[in-house]
Structure formats: structure tokens, C-alpha cells
Design a protein around this motif. Structure first.
Motif, PDB file in Angstrom:
ATOM      1  N   ALA A 165       0.819  -1.212   0.000  1.00 56.01           N
ATOM      2  CA  ALA A 165       0.000   0.000   0.000  1.00 56.01           C
ATOM      3  C   ALA A 165       0.858   1.269   0.000  1.00 56.01           C
ATOM      4  N   GLY A 166       2.000   1.219   0.690  1.00 51.78           N
ATOM      5  CA  GLY A 166       2.863   2.397   0.772  1.00 51.78           C
ATOM      6  C   GLY A 166       3.631   2.691  -0.502  1.00 51.78           C
ATOM      7  N   GLY A 167       3.460   1.851  -1.541  1.00 52.31           N
ATOM      8  CA  GLY A 167       4.129   2.084  -2.811  1.00 52.31           C
ATOM      9  C   GLY A 167       5.372   1.228  -2.990  1.00 52.31           C
ATOM     10  N   GLU A 168       5.816   0.515  -1.947  1.00 46.75           N
ATOM     11  CA  GLU A 168       6.973  -0.366  -2.086  1.00 46.75           C
ATOM     12  C   GLU A 168       6.627  -1.452  -3.094  1.00 46.75           C
ATOM     13  N   ARG A 169       7.543  -1.680  -4.022  1.00 48.44           N
ATOM     14  CA  ARG A 169       7.275  -2.658  -5.083  1.00 48.44           C
ATOM     15  C   ARG A 169       8.323  -3.751  -5.072  1.00 48.44           C
ATOM     16  N   GLN A 170       7.873  -4.993  -5.175  1.00 47.13           N
ATOM     17  CA  GLN A 170       8.801  -6.108  -5.341  1.00 47.13           C
ATOM     18  C   GLN A 170       8.588  -6.706  -6.723  1.00 47.13           C
ATOM     19  N   ILE A 171       9.633  -6.703  -7.532  1.00 49.02           N
ATOM     20  CA  ILE A 171       9.581  -7.440  -8.792  1.00 49.02           C
ATOM     21  C   ILE A 171       9.848  -8.896  -8.457  1.00 49.02           C
ATOM     22  N   THR A 172       8.947  -9.782  -8.839  1.00 51.10           N
ATOM     23  CA  THR A 172       9.079 -11.196  -8.452  1.00 51.10           C
ATOM     24  C   THR A 172       9.727 -12.037  -9.547  1.00 51.10           C
ATOM     25  N   GLU A 173       9.718 -11.526 -10.773  1.00 51.16           N
ATOM     26  CA  GLU A 173      10.445 -12.227 -11.838  1.00 51.16           C
ATOM     27  C   GLU A 173      10.602 -11.303 -13.023  1.00 51.16           C
ATOM     28  N   LEU A 174      11.675 -11.518 -13.757  1.00 50.74           N
ATOM     29  CA  LEU A 174      11.875 -10.827 -15.029  1.00 50.74           C
ATOM     30  C   LEU A 174      11.614 -11.828 -16.138  1.00 50.74           C
ATOM     31  N   ASN A 175      10.808 -11.437 -17.120  1.00 50.81           N
ATOM     32  CA  ASN A 175      10.561 -12.327 -18.250  1.00 50.81           C
ATOM     33  C   ASN A 175      11.229 -11.804 -19.507  1.00 50.81           C
ATOM     34  N   LEU A 176      11.779 -12.744 -20.260  1.00 47.39           N
ATOM     35  CA  LEU A 176      12.600 -12.451 -21.437  1.00 47.39           C
ATOM     36  C   LEU A 176      11.930 -13.003 -22.683  1.00 47.39           C
ATOM     37  N   VAL A 217      20.376 -19.095 -23.595  1.00 44.40           N
ATOM     38  CA  VAL A 217      19.558 -20.168 -24.165  1.00 44.40           C
ATOM     39  C   VAL A 217      18.907 -19.726 -25.469  1.00 44.40           C
ATOM     40  N   THR A 218      18.517 -18.453 -25.520  1.00 48.70           N
ATOM     41  CA  THR A 218      17.820 -17.976 -26.704  1.00 48.70           C
ATOM     42  C   THR A 218      18.730 -17.124 -27.601  1.00 48.70           C
ATOM     43  N   GLY A 219      20.036 -17.218 -27.354  1.00 51.54           N
ATOM     44  CA  GLY A 219      20.981 -16.575 -28.266  1.00 51.54           C
ATOM     45  C   GLY A 219      21.098 -15.074 -28.108  1.00 51.54           C
ATOM     46  N   LEU A 220      20.756 -14.563 -26.939  1.00 50.42           N
ATOM     47  CA  LEU A 220      20.770 -13.111 -26.763  1.00 50.42           C
ATOM     48  C   LEU A 220      22.004 -12.605 -26.021  1.00 50.42           C
ATOM     49  N   VAL A 221      23.019 -13.465 -25.893  1.00 51.03           N
ATOM     50  CA  VAL A 221      24.268 -13.043 -25.269  1.00 51.03           C
ATOM     51  C   VAL A 221      25.370 -13.100 -26.324  1.00 51.03           C
ATOM     52  N   ASN A 233      29.459 -12.479 -26.580  1.00 51.05           N
ATOM     53  CA  ASN A 233      30.710 -12.093 -25.901  1.00 51.05           C
ATOM     54  C   ASN A 233      30.496 -11.709 -24.446  1.00 51.05           C
ATOM     55  N   ALA A 234      29.685 -12.496 -23.772  1.00 49.97           N
ATOM     56  CA  ALA A 234      29.415 -12.253 -22.351  1.00 49.97           C
ATOM     57  C   ALA A 234      28.731 -10.908 -22.099  1.00 49.97           C
ATOM     58  N   ALA A 235      28.136 -10.337 -23.131  1.00 47.89           N
ATOM     59  CA  ALA A 235      27.421  -9.066 -22.950  1.00 47.89           C
ATOM     60  C   ALA A 235      25.980  -9.222 -23.406  1.00 47.89           C
ATOM     61  N   TYR A 236      25.088  -8.557 -22.708  1.00 48.16           N
ATOM     62  CA  TYR A 236      23.680  -8.618 -23.116  1.00 48.16           C
ATOM     63  C   TYR A 236      22.966  -7.313 -22.755  1.00 48.16           C
ATOM     64  N   ASP A 237      21.871  -7.050 -23.472  1.00 46.10           N
ATOM     65  CA  ASP A 237      21.066  -5.871 -23.167  1.00 46.10           C
ATOM     66  C   ASP A 237      20.462  -6.016 -21.789  1.00 46.10           C
ATOM     67  N   PHE A 238      20.459  -4.932 -21.064  1.00 43.24           N
ATOM     68  CA  PHE A 238      19.924  -4.948 -19.706  1.00 43.24           C
ATOM     69  C   PHE A 238      19.147  -3.652 -19.504  1.00 43.24           C
ATOM     70  N   PRO A 239      17.840  -3.680 -19.831  1.00 44.96           N
ATOM     71  CA  PRO A 239      17.072  -2.437 -19.931  1.00 44.96           C
ATOM     72  C   PRO A 239      16.587  -1.859 -18.611  1.00 44.96           C
ATOM     73  N   LEU A 240      16.888  -2.502 -17.483  1.00 46.70           N
ATOM     74  CA  LEU A 240      16.325  -2.020 -16.218  1.00 46.70           C
ATOM     75  C   LEU A 240      16.995  -0.723 -15.757  1.00 46.70           C
ATOM     76  N   THR A 241      16.204   0.180 -15.212  1.00 48.34           N
ATOM     77  CA  THR A 241      16.782   1.319 -14.499  1.00 48.34           C
ATOM     78  C   THR A 241      17.259   0.823 -13.133  1.00 48.34           C
ATOM     79  N   GLN A 242      18.029   1.649 -12.455  1.00 50.16           N
ATOM     80  CA  GLN A 242      18.510   1.237 -11.137  1.00 50.16           C
ATOM     81  C   GLN A 242      17.355   1.106 -10.147  1.00 50.16           C
ATOM     82  N   ARG A 243      16.314   1.891 -10.354  1.00 54.85           N
ATOM     83  CA  ARG A 243      15.112   1.725  -9.519  1.00 54.85           C
ATOM     84  C   ARG A 243      14.548   0.319  -9.683  1.00 54.85           C
ATOM     85  N   GLU A 244      14.482  -0.159 -10.939  1.00 57.23           N
ATOM     86  CA  GLU A 244      13.924  -1.497 -11.178  1.00 57.23           C
ATOM     87  C   GLU A 244      14.842  -2.585 -10.650  1.00 57.23           C
TER      88      GLU A 244
END
Lengths: 239, 239
Positions: free
Chosen positions: A64-75, A164-168, A170-181
DNA sequence: CGAAGCATTGAAGTGCGTCAACAATCGTGG
DNA sequence: CCACGATTGTTGACGCACTTCAATGCTTCG
């Protein structure tokens, strides 16, 4: 269109050409969403599920206070709310983190699948069970790992799942989350998430800039986080 | 024998007399275990799943340093490792907290169920999805609730889940966990779990002694923890 | 180019952890 | 039925990982 999804399935079990046809025919349409949109809200009545064709989606619960928990990231390749087929209403929100393309799968077709293609039903049941295994690993991280170890674990998990799905590359991948997320994934404040990222950088474990991560020292990152990929069920099985 | 389990199912959907027969025939035998025993260990190859007829079981994951996170508590009527049917190996341990009676359900029979009784397969799929919803609520608690609110939430959840199977009398129910195990559920140390229990007592919210809890002020306990039972999917549905 | 979101930094506070001791309870064998 | 070691519960003092508050610069994009 479903290539990425099929790769994800075939990491766990065989999928015949005929089964591939059936799976392809599940998708009744495509929905596109912009970043930062509510795709499904907790409690809505559902009559179809979404297969993520492209982009990132976060599943989250709020207090209720606005605290958010992300429980999973889907790709890309994930069936983001397959559990909605039996639950009928989700207990959490689905929010797009990037522009997304979603395959719309009517529950009626999933029902027919369970009637006519029990092996495919078992495969999709497995997929929801792998989801639950990810939840358990996150609970272990939230309850027992330090902020640093927890964050390292997240980067390891995403690397394996994206690979697994070929999105890496050279050990690098897109990571779109902000630091808040990121903070909302880890149960931390933004400030401390920021300091934790900097500590991972300082130790030479990752490079993170302009929404892309590179894992610089995978062995040490895995050691720091006690990362063990078994929970992702990546081996082939009879089903 | 399966009365408690059937009550749990019937809270979510109808189960016909014929279906009840089929379910009863899933159980190939009964296994009894003493308290504090490893029922299944992470990584073991599995060929049957356990239906908990009586007692309490904890599902937990450990870190190398010995830190343990309990990821779910299972009660009489729960199918404790139904997910093992598709996963083949568990990612966590199952440990008895009390003496337990377990119905042994061979995976072969579950496989046959998916082939011949798709509606029952959907019902059991739903059950594993409710499990995952509980995991998500625990993640929210672990990441965002204070120790006090988190503990209050646990007592609320258990009260509702036990009530479904008739194990609550006068707002009181058996609670066999030691404070160490409570701490392992909440991601706290034993010392702080102890202090948190005392704070709940001091506020007049619960009474806890000799392995039994009584909820003294349910409205305030639910308010303190922002408890909302939707995630337990307690309403009837078509499936 | 301006506004809004995002990342970063510093200083001070606190919820929970750690360490250490002791009390109460339990289980077991004599 | 009591003795006694082991487990469980409780308490106090102190420390630290993470939070809070507040300010500043940096991006991004109408």
C-alpha cells in the motif's frame, strides 16, 4: 516468430515438427506494447495468456505504501502469464520494461491442448514449474544473500537464461532495467542498488552502461553469488 | 484418507465422485516419516511425488555457509512435490517438521492422468500455480515487509490455509516450527525472530506457546501485514 | 532548450545481525 | 521417576549493512 520460444522448450525436451505446428497454431494474434505499460493488472479476469516474442517484462507486487517487489523478469521466449490459464486472475502486475511484442494465446486453445496433446500440456506445465523454481531461488537470494551477492546472482541468472535464446554476445547482453527497477528486484533502495553496482564494477566483475551489461569475470561473479544453474532445469528430459 | 486433500481441491473447483475415485487411485502407498527427516533432497532423481496426508513439511534451499531459506511450508492436503513430476529433480530439500504421513503417487500415474483425465491434470496444474503464487507473496514479504509485518503475514497465511482443511479451532492452530525455523522462513536470525514474536505478543496480536498459536486480534494482524488472501485462489472456478 | 527522469554522492540514522551468556524445556537412559 | 545433556527460548551490549534524507550532475527526449 516462435523461434526463440521453441529454443527455450528444446533446451528442456524434444519438440517434434508436428508439435511445433500445434504450438505455432496457439497464437491467435500479436499485441505490441510500449515501454513502461501495464500489460496485465493483478485481479483482472483473463481469457488469454501472453507469449513474449520480444522485449522484457517485469512481474511485480506492490504494498500500500508504494513499495514494489519485482518477483520475476521475463525475457523473449517466456510465456509470461501461462499460469493465468488455470488461475484465471493474476496475483501480480505485468509491466513492460521495453517495447514488447506479445503472442496472444486464448485460454480456449490451451484447454484444447490439454485435451488433445497431453505431452505438450506436460511441457507447458514444466515451464510454469521452472518459473516457480526461479521464484524459490529469488526467495533464497532475498532472504539469505547479501546485496552484493544477490545482485551478482541476478546477472548470472540473466546471462544463462538469455544465452539459451541466443541473446548473449561475448558475455554481454542488453539490460534495460533502471537502477530503480534493479532495486525492486533485489529488495533494496535505489541508493544502495547504485552503490552495489559500483562495487561490482570496482571489483572488475561487470561493466554496465547505456542499458547493456558485460560480464568481465564470470568465474568470480558465480563464486561471489554461489550461482548454480540447476534450478533453471536446462538439461533434456523425457516428459 | 484423502479427505483433507479433496477439501483443498474443492475450495478451488468442483470434483465429481468419479474424479474423486481417480484421485484416490493415484496413491500407491503410504510412507511415514519422523520429525526432522530429509524426505527428498535437492537433485535426487524422482519417480514419484508425495501427497501430504498429515503433518508439516518445509521446503528449503541452503547456501554453502549453512544459511537456510525455507521457501514454503506445506500442510496436510498439500501435494508437496507435484512439481517433481515434470522437473524430475527438485531444486530444494523437503524436510519433515513433524511426524508425517505421505501418500506416494508414482509419476507414471500422473502421466496417465494427463493422458486420460485432462480436467484433473488442469486441476493439479492449478495447484502448482497456486504454490508459485505463494512463492511470490513470500518474495514480496522478504523484499519489502518489515520483520514484524512479515511475521504477522505468515501467521495470517497459515491460518487461512489451515482453515480450508478444518485445522483451525477458535482462531488457534498447531504451529510446530521452532524459532530457528521461523527465522529461516522470514530471512531473519533466530535472535531477531524471537524479539519479533515477543513484539507480536506484546501488542496482543497472537499468543504462541507449546507449539500452538492463537490469533488474538485478526483485524489488526491483517492490517499490520497488509494480508490479502487473493493470492491463495480460494474462490471456485471453471477449469 | 527545458523539464523530467535517472545516476551519483555524502552524512546521519536504524533495523536487524552478531556475540555471548543463561534459563527453560525436552528427550533419553539409568 | 529422576538425572542430565541437548536443544530451544530469552536477554543484553554492541556493530554493521542497508536506509533515509538531501543535494547535485547527467541523460534523454519532447
Amino acid at each position: 516468430m516462435l523461434g526463440v520460444h521453441l529454443r527455450k522448450l528444446r533446451q528442456r525436451t524434444t519438440v517434434s515438427a508436428e508439435e511445433e505446428q500445434i504450438i505455432t497454431a496457439l497464437v491467435a494474434g500479436v499485441r505490441e506494447v510500449r515501454p513502461d505499460q501495464a500489460v496485465v493488472r493483478a485481479g483482472e479476469e483473463l481469457s488469454s495468456s501472453f507469449l513474449l516474442l520480444d522485449g522484457w517484462i517485469a512481474r511485480s507486487k506492490d504494498l500500500a505504501g508504494g513499495e514494489r517487489q519485482i518477483t520475476e523478469l521475463n525475457l523473449a521466449g517466456d510465456f509470461v502469464d501461462l499460469h493465468g490459464f488455470t488461475l484465471k486472475r493474476l496475483d501480480h502486475d505485468l509491466r513492460s520494461l521495453t517495447p514488447c511484442r506479445l503472442g496472444v494465446v486464448p485460454h480456449e486453445r490451451l484447454r484444447a491442448l490439454t485435451e488433445e496433446y497431453p505431452r505438450l500440456a506436460r511441457i507447458y506445465w514444466l515451464m510454469t514449474n521452472i518459473d516457480a523454481a526461479i521464484h524459490r531461488e529469488w526467495a533464497l537470494s532475498l532472504g539469505q544473500r547479501s546485496a552484493l551477492s544477490h545482485m551478482a546472482h541476478l546477472f548470472c541468472e540473466l546471462c544463462v537464461r538469455l544465452d539459451v535464446t541466443g541473446l548473449v554476445e561475448n558475455a554481454a547482453y542488453d539490460f534495460p532495467l533502471t537502477q530503480r527497477e534493479v532495486a525492486e528486484c533485489l529488495g533494496l533502495t535505489v541508493v544502495h542498488a547504485n552503490r552495489t553496482i559500483q562495487e561490482l564494477r570496482r571489483r572488475g566483475l561487470i561493466a554496465l552502461e547505456s542499458r547493456r551489461v558485460r560480464i568481465l569475470d564470470r568465474p568470480r561473479l558465480e563464486q561471489l553469488s554461489e550461482f548454480e544453474p540447476h534450478y533453471l532445469s536446462l538439461e533434456l528430459r523425457e516428459i
